[in-house]
Design a protein around this motif. Structure first.
Motif, PDB file in Angstrom:
ATOM      1  N   ALA A  19       9.482  14.252   3.966  1.00  0.00           N
ATOM      2  CA  ALA A  19       8.419  13.441   3.392  1.00  0.00           C
ATOM      3  C   ALA A  19       7.320  13.207   4.424  1.00  0.00           C
ATOM      4  N   THR A  20       6.070  13.329   3.989  1.00  0.00           N
ATOM      5  CA  THR A  20       4.933  13.094   4.866  1.00  0.00           C
ATOM      6  C   THR A  20       4.654  11.601   4.914  1.00  0.00           C
ATOM      7  N   PRO A  21       4.518  11.018   6.111  1.00  0.00           N
ATOM      8  CA  PRO A  21       4.221   9.586   6.197  1.00  0.00           C
ATOM      9  C   PRO A  21       2.850   9.276   5.605  1.00  0.00           C
ATOM     10  N   ALA A  54      11.336  -4.458   7.734  1.00  0.00           N
ATOM     11  CA  ALA A  54      11.759  -4.441   6.333  1.00  0.00           C
ATOM     12  C   ALA A  54      10.583  -4.498   5.361  1.00  0.00           C
ATOM     13  N   GLU A  55       9.381  -4.820   5.844  1.00  0.00           N
ATOM     14  CA  GLU A  55       8.202  -4.877   4.980  1.00  0.00           C
ATOM     15  C   GLU A  55       7.602  -3.497   4.710  1.00  0.00           C
ATOM     16  N   GLY A  56       8.135  -2.466   5.350  1.00  0.00           N
ATOM     17  CA  GLY A  56       7.621  -1.114   5.154  1.00  0.00           C
ATOM     18  C   GLY A  56       7.864  -0.599   3.750  1.00  0.00           C
ATOM     19  N   HIS A  57       7.196   0.494   3.403  1.00  0.00           N
ATOM     20  CA  HIS A  57       7.265   1.054   2.058  1.00  0.00           C
ATOM     21  C   HIS A  57       8.397   2.049   1.874  1.00  0.00           C
ATOM     22  N   THR A  58       9.024   2.487   2.950  1.00  0.00           N
ATOM     23  CA  THR A  58      10.083   3.477   2.854  1.00  0.00           C
ATOM     24  C   THR A  58      11.316   3.011   3.614  1.00  0.00           C
ATOM     25  N   VAL A  59      12.426   3.644   3.342  1.00  0.00           N
ATOM     26  CA  VAL A  59      13.669   3.344   4.044  1.00  0.00           C
ATOM     27  C   VAL A  59      13.615   4.030   5.413  1.00  0.00           C
TER      28      VAL A  59
END
Length: 72
Positions: A19-21, A54-59
């Motif tokens: 996946a591309t960031p 934990a506020e990020g959009h991905t795991v």
């Protein structure tokens, strides 16, 4: 669920690695400067504010998924 190619959809470390960031932008919660980050994870270069991981959009990947990790 099977895709149209007949293969199962990719999940797990291989799917995350390909996946591309996404570059995202927000305002610093401490000083109001505009900050950019990857996938909703930010660090302000002006005041040093950092948002919670934990506020990020991905795991985030697990340590076991890191090919460059030193062996125990």
């Amino acid at each position: 669920m099977t895709s149209t190619s007949g293969r199962e959809p990719e999940h797990g470390p291989a799917a995350r690695a390909t996946a591309t960031p996404e570059i995202t932008t927000t305002m610093c919660a401490a000083c109001g400067s505009q900050v950019s980050g990857l996938n909703g994870r930010y660090a302000c270069g002006v005041c040093g504010w950092v948002n919670n991981w934990a506020e990020g959009h991905t795991v985030l990947p697990r340590a076991e998924d890191d090919a460059d990790a030193p062996s125990p």
